[in-house]
Design a protein around this motif. Sequence first.
Motif, mmCIF file in Angstrom:
data_model
loop_
_atom_site.group_PDB
_atom_site.id
_atom_site.type_symbol
_atom_site.label_atom_id
_atom_site.label_comp_id
_atom_site.label_asym_id
_atom_site.label_seq_id
_atom_site.Cartn_x
_atom_site.Cartn_y
_atom_site.Cartn_z
ATOM 1 N N LEU A 157 -10.335 -10.841 10.449
ATOM 2 C CA LEU A 157 -9.553 -11.524 9.736
ATOM 3 C C LEU A 157 -8.019 -10.703 9.574
ATOM 4 O O LEU A 157 -6.967 -11.631 9.588
ATOM 5 N N ALA A 158 -8.108 -9.537 9.770
ATOM 6 C CA ALA A 158 -6.842 -8.890 9.573
ATOM 7 C C ALA A 158 -5.975 -9.327 10.744
ATOM 8 O O ALA A 158 -4.679 -9.417 10.710
ATOM 9 N N HIS A 159 -6.627 -9.717 11.940
ATOM 10 C CA HIS A 159 -5.619 -10.160 12.985
ATOM 11 C C HIS A 159 -5.347 -11.506 12.885
ATOM 12 O O HIS A 159 -4.023 -12.088 13.242
ATOM 13 N N VAL A 160 -6.166 -12.426 12.477
ATOM 14 C CA VAL A 160 -5.921 -13.586 12.163
ATOM 15 C C VAL A 160 -4.948 -14.116 11.243
ATOM 16 O O VAL A 160 -4.166 -14.953 11.425
ATOM 17 N N ALA A 175 -8.901 -0.638 2.919
ATOM 18 C CA ALA A 175 -8.607 -1.201 1.615
ATOM 19 C C ALA A 175 -7.054 -2.005 1.751
ATOM 20 O O ALA A 175 -7.147 -3.177 1.090
ATOM 21 N N ARG A 176 -6.055 -1.198 2.380
ATOM 22 C CA ARG A 176 -4.912 -1.612 2.602
ATOM 23 C C ARG A 176 -4.974 -3.367 3.248
ATOM 24 O O ARG A 176 -4.307 -4.173 3.092
ATOM 25 N N ALA A 177 -5.777 -3.245 4.316
ATOM 26 C CA ALA A 177 -5.867 -4.363 5.285
ATOM 27 C C ALA A 177 -6.650 -5.440 4.526
ATOM 28 O O ALA A 177 -6.145 -6.706 4.398
ATOM 29 N N THR A 178 -7.819 -5.139 3.653
ATOM 30 C CA THR A 178 -8.120 -6.103 2.651
ATOM 31 C C THR A 178 -7.319 -6.691 1.736
ATOM 32 O O THR A 178 -7.300 -7.985 1.379
ATOM 33 N N VAL A 179 -6.165 -5.907 1.323
ATOM 34 C CA VAL A 179 -5.198 -6.375 0.244
ATOM 35 C C VAL A 179 -4.484 -7.668 0.992
ATOM 36 O O VAL A 179 -4.253 -8.792 0.519
ATOM 37 N N ASP A 180 -4.032 -7.603 2.263
ATOM 38 C CA ASP A 180 -3.527 -8.519 2.986
ATOM 39 C C ASP A 180 -4.179 -9.758 3.355
ATOM 40 O O ASP A 180 -3.695 -10.754 3.286
ATOM 41 N N VAL A 181 -5.505 -9.250 3.587
ATOM 42 C CA VAL A 181 -6.168 -10.554 3.637
ATOM 43 C C VAL A 181 -6.511 -11.400 2.500
ATOM 44 O O VAL A 181 -6.605 -12.675 2.459
#
Length: 571
Positions: A157-160, A175-181
């Motif tokens: 999902l982070a890539h998509v 956690a930072r990646a999940t924020v962007d998602v």
Amino acid sequence: MSRLPQDPQLSFDELGQPLQDVSFVVLDLETTGGRGSSDEITEIAAVKVRGGQTVGEFATLVNPGRPIPPGIVSITGITDAMVADAPTVTSVLPAFLEFCAGSALVAHNASFDTGFLRAACERAGLHWPKPPVVCTVRLSRRVLSREETPNHKLATLAHVLGARTAPRHRALDDARATVDVLHALLERVGTHHVYSLEDLLDYLPEVTPQQRRNRTLAEGLPDTPGVYLFRGPNEEVLYIGTATNLRRRVRQYFTAGERRGRIREMVALAHRVEHVECTHALEAEVRELRLLEAHQPRYNRRSKFPRAVWWVSLTEEVFPRLTITRKPKPAALGPFRSRNTARNAVEALQDATPLRSCTDRIPVTGSRQRPCAAHEMGRCGAPCVGYEGVAEYEAHVVPVREVLAGSGDSALRRLRTTIEELAEARRFEDAATHRDRLVELVRALDRGQRLAALAAIPELVAARPDGSGGWLFAVLRHGRLASAGTAPRGTAPMPVVDRLQAAAQTVLPGPGPLRDAPVDELGAVYRWLTAEDSRMVRCEVPWAEPAGAAGSWREWAKAAATARTPYEGAD
């Protein structure tokens, strides 16, 4: 140019908390493995965001108190040396819970992370605040099609979705990646009319189509205290509840926050919601109890049979014995919710004095040739064979009469002496059994005597502040709510009291210690009256408990119930 049809304008209460005003705490954990009982947290990280902006971060390694498996080390890169000097989860949790206070939690596969946190709080003796939880796995499955993403793993999902941080199995980066998602997914749900936190929780998969379709049943309800009734297709009452804010509470039944299977089933069957506005919380609670007794709704589990209680009293015989009945006598011990708890009280009293336990009708001169086994064990004086006369047997009855009436506690003191003797003889298990019986007996006596003292008062007027400079009033007659009202700030209170008394329901006292008042209603009234901010305005007779009531044993029972060893509390 023609315009597209727009949604009807909604009030702020109907909209709920706008997403841009919600504080989201996006968290991630690293652990020593899966969800096994031996697995522990090794790292906690969280990012707090509001309105699309980061407002704070929290990150720490955690000493798990056990070696980290080599396979986990190869995935996370967290070694035993790295966590050797790290704080334990017990010392980390208070700061983490403070960081999360007032926020909705977000995590990728949220049940995993919140499960570990709940378990850690339970072990540490900390209260888990039960915040709203958003799972980005479930949200992505609702938003993204199979054509857009091959799977719903965080790295995918982070890539998509073009996340600025790549997850790497370290808590803060994930956690930072999940924020962007999360932000990318929230941008998409707006087209599905998801504008508030309540809408977002409603949009998640747990909300059944029936729940979503029936959400209109909450429309038009006031934001005042009261009672709500879900009615079925034949106008039958399915469920009854109480609320300080009717509209807000009923709306919660149609969101993902409602996870009880039977309640979801009820919501699917409901055709309309009826409500009764109340002046304050006590009136709402009492009305709910009365409606539960009247309708006995299928989906409620408690308080449908308020009079189905048990009492312990002495029989009217030449040689009285203790009996368990549904209808109380003027001096009776209770009420008990189950026959088993009543039976425990009987056994405790029989430990204190050798009352007979047989059900024979014994004449003054006795009726048997030989005594039963209870006499051989020293538990009965055998009036059945004439070993005890009426006067001798009455000496055993008097302490029981006194403890039931609240005029003496010699039976309780005898039981405590027995516990001390057993403890001194190092019969600790027997001492613990007698102690637990006495604690249960004291609690039953104390509760029953307090409620009976309240039920004996013909009329009592009480008040509590409403928090805005005004007063909430309750007129009580023999323990029942006869009238309720309010005097808002700036209103003279005593004329309101006069009107409430004049319009109050007539209550005729019935038999028994509680004057036939329903137990649950009497308990609700007692709790309202004994709150720290309650005030007594008028009282027809003094509100007092008998001099020998079990209230003087309350502190002993509290200490004995929390004793760490089988014999503690015997002193």
